[in-house]
Write an enzyme that holds these catalytic residues in place. Structure first.
Site, PDB file in Angstrom:
ATOM      1  N   HIS A  60       0.819  -1.213   0.000  1.00 31.29           N
ATOM      2  CA  HIS A  60       0.000   0.000   0.000  1.00 31.29           C
ATOM      3  C   HIS A  60       0.854   1.264   0.000  1.00 31.29           C
ATOM      4  CE1 HIS A  60       0.193   1.059   4.405  1.00 31.29           C
ATOM      5  NE2 HIS A  60       0.310  -0.241   4.567  1.00 31.29           N
ATOM      6  N   ASP A 163       5.869   2.094   6.811  1.00 32.97           N
ATOM      7  CA  ASP A 163       4.582   1.431   6.636  1.00 32.97           C
ATOM      8  C   ASP A 163       3.763   2.240   5.637  1.00 32.97           C
ATOM      9  OD1 ASP A 163       2.183   0.080   6.904  1.00 32.97           O
ATOM     10  OD2 ASP A 163       1.761   0.826   8.916  1.00 32.97           O
ATOM     11  N   GLU A 193      -5.201   1.656   2.377  1.00 37.18           N
ATOM     12  CA  GLU A 193      -5.083   0.470   3.227  1.00 37.18           C
ATOM     13  C   GLU A 193      -5.336   0.832   4.685  1.00 37.18           C
ATOM     14  OE1 GLU A 193      -2.792  -2.460   5.830  1.00 37.18           O
ATOM     15  OE2 GLU A 193      -2.679  -0.278   5.650  1.00 37.18           O
ATOM     16  N   GLU A 194      -4.837   1.988   5.098  1.00 33.18           N
ATOM     17  CA  GLU A 194      -4.944   2.385   6.496  1.00 33.18           C
ATOM     18  C   GLU A 194      -6.390   2.685   6.916  1.00 33.18           C
ATOM     19  OE1 GLU A 194      -2.592   2.038   8.469  1.00 33.18           O
ATOM     20  OE2 GLU A 194      -0.689   2.258   7.397  1.00 33.18           O
ATOM     21  N   ASP A 216       4.246  -6.047   3.634  1.00 31.28           N
ATOM     22  CA  ASP A 216       3.965  -4.992   4.607  1.00 31.28           C
ATOM     23  C   ASP A 216       4.919  -5.122   5.782  1.00 31.28           C
ATOM     24  OD1 ASP A 216       2.603  -2.863   5.913  1.00 31.28           O
ATOM     25  OD2 ASP A 216       0.670  -3.578   5.169  1.00 31.28           O
ATOM     26  N   HIS A 302       3.758   3.177  13.035  1.00 35.08           N
ATOM     27  CA  HIS A 302       2.833   4.318  13.094  1.00 35.08           C
ATOM     28  C   HIS A 302       3.382   5.462  13.939  1.00 35.08           C
ATOM     29  CE1 HIS A 302      -1.204   2.426  11.577  1.00 35.08           C
ATOM     30  NE2 HIS A 302      -0.180   2.185  10.771  1.00 35.08           N
TER      31      HIS A 302
END
Length: 328
Positions: A60, A163, A193-194, A216, A302
């Site tokens: 992603h 990410d 994606e998130e 990922d 994150h």
């Protein structure tokens, strides 16, 4: 190689705003693929033609972000999260808007206990003195991402947005490395994606592959006080067994393990107790698509400073390349 990863991570691209990242990727791969398509949702789908099984790789393009919901009379911006933004990682960090404006994440009251932190009590300070001044720079609905610099030392890479720009980077390198293959290969760089694996749902439906592998990041258990987990930086790419969105298909998982053993590439097995990847949507598409995941162990996911071991990345690229070239 490092320069491309730097460029990818530092490119602005929160969920729903992936176009700049897509442009970087398209420019990198256009000379190495047979077809490139951008679907209606914004996924970038690149094909390297073959007569064998149809195999889809997915990574992603989007990163987490902060969307402006209100500007007060003093010029401070209130916001909501776009994806899994942690209040603990966010406080007093810099964020960046698409137009280059930098803001600082502040808090509206004195902080007594970290456990009491709430996103709704945070604000973005862009230095404006009034609502009118702020509105000349930022509008309601504008999205900021973390402004986390890229660093490489001791074979470790740290940056915001590993990410999953890391997965995008790995697929780019696989595309460039592949010379001979019989499989019909689709490399899909997905959007949103998130926000719930949205791009994976639509692209998997249109590609309709025989098998799929998402690429990922995943958590680690190798920092002080971390929850016990088998994954560690530097032990090789991780082959997922299960996460919160999928139990990986035995055939795809075995294919990945056998290929790693045959090529002498180190690997780890991953059981992730929370979270998921694009494979969670892909494997439920149409009548079901056998799917797996190749993960890279990553610290501080994150946050503005995610960290990976670059040897894991290189071994992950080698494993993906071997799988793509293998007759299935």
């Amino acid at each position: 190689m490092i320069d491309l990863l730097n460029k990818l991570t530092q490119t602005y691209g929160p969920s729903g705003n992936e176009e700049l990242v897509r442009e970087v990727i398209m420019n990198e791969i256009k000379e190495y693929v047979d077809e490139i398509d951008i679907d209606p949702l914004g996924n970038l789908i690149a094909r390297k033609k073959g007569d064998g099984k149809k195999l889809m790789f997915a990574a992603h393009m989007d990163e987490i972000g902060l969307i402006v919901t209100y500007i007060d009379k003093e010029g401070f911006l209130r916001f909501s999260n776009v994806g899994g933004v942690s209040q603990y990682y966010s406080l007093f960090q810099r964020v960046k808007f698409k137009n280059g404006i930098i803001g600082i994440l502040g808090y509206e009251e004195k902080i007594e206990e970290m456990k009491d932190l709430k996103i709704e009590k945070m604000y973005i300070d862009i230095g404006a003195k009034s609502r009118e001044e702020a509105e000349k720079l930022v509008n309601i609905g504008d999205v900021a991402c973390f402004a986390g610099d890229f660093h490489y030392n001791l074979n470790k890479v740290s940056s915001k947005a590993l990410d999953d720009r890391l997965g995008c980077y790995m697929l780019i390198e696989v595309i460039k490395a592949l010379k001979n293959h019989s499989n019909d290969l689709y490399f899909v760089f997905t959007v949103q994606e998130e926000l719930g694996l949205r791009g994976a749902k639509t692209s998997a439906f249109s590609v309709s592959p025989d098998y799929a592998i998402a690429v990922d990041v995943t958590d680690t258990g190798d920092t002080p006080g971390s929850k016990p987990m088998a994954l560690k930086l530097g032990r090789g790419p991780a082959i997922k067994v299960k996460d919160n969105s999928i139990i990986t298909h035995p055939f795809v998982r075995t294919l990945m393990i056998d290929t790693a053993k045959e090529t002498g590439i180190p690997y780890q097995l991953e059981v992730l107790e929370r979270g998921g990847t694009d494979s969670g949507a892909i494997h439920l598409t149409k009548g079901g698509i056998p799917s797996g995941v190749l993960s890279i162990a990553t610290r501080y996911i994150h946050s503005p400073a995610e960290m990976v071991d670059f040897d894991d990345v290189k071994n992950g690229i080698a494993l993906l390349t071997a799988i793509a070239a293998k007759e299935i």
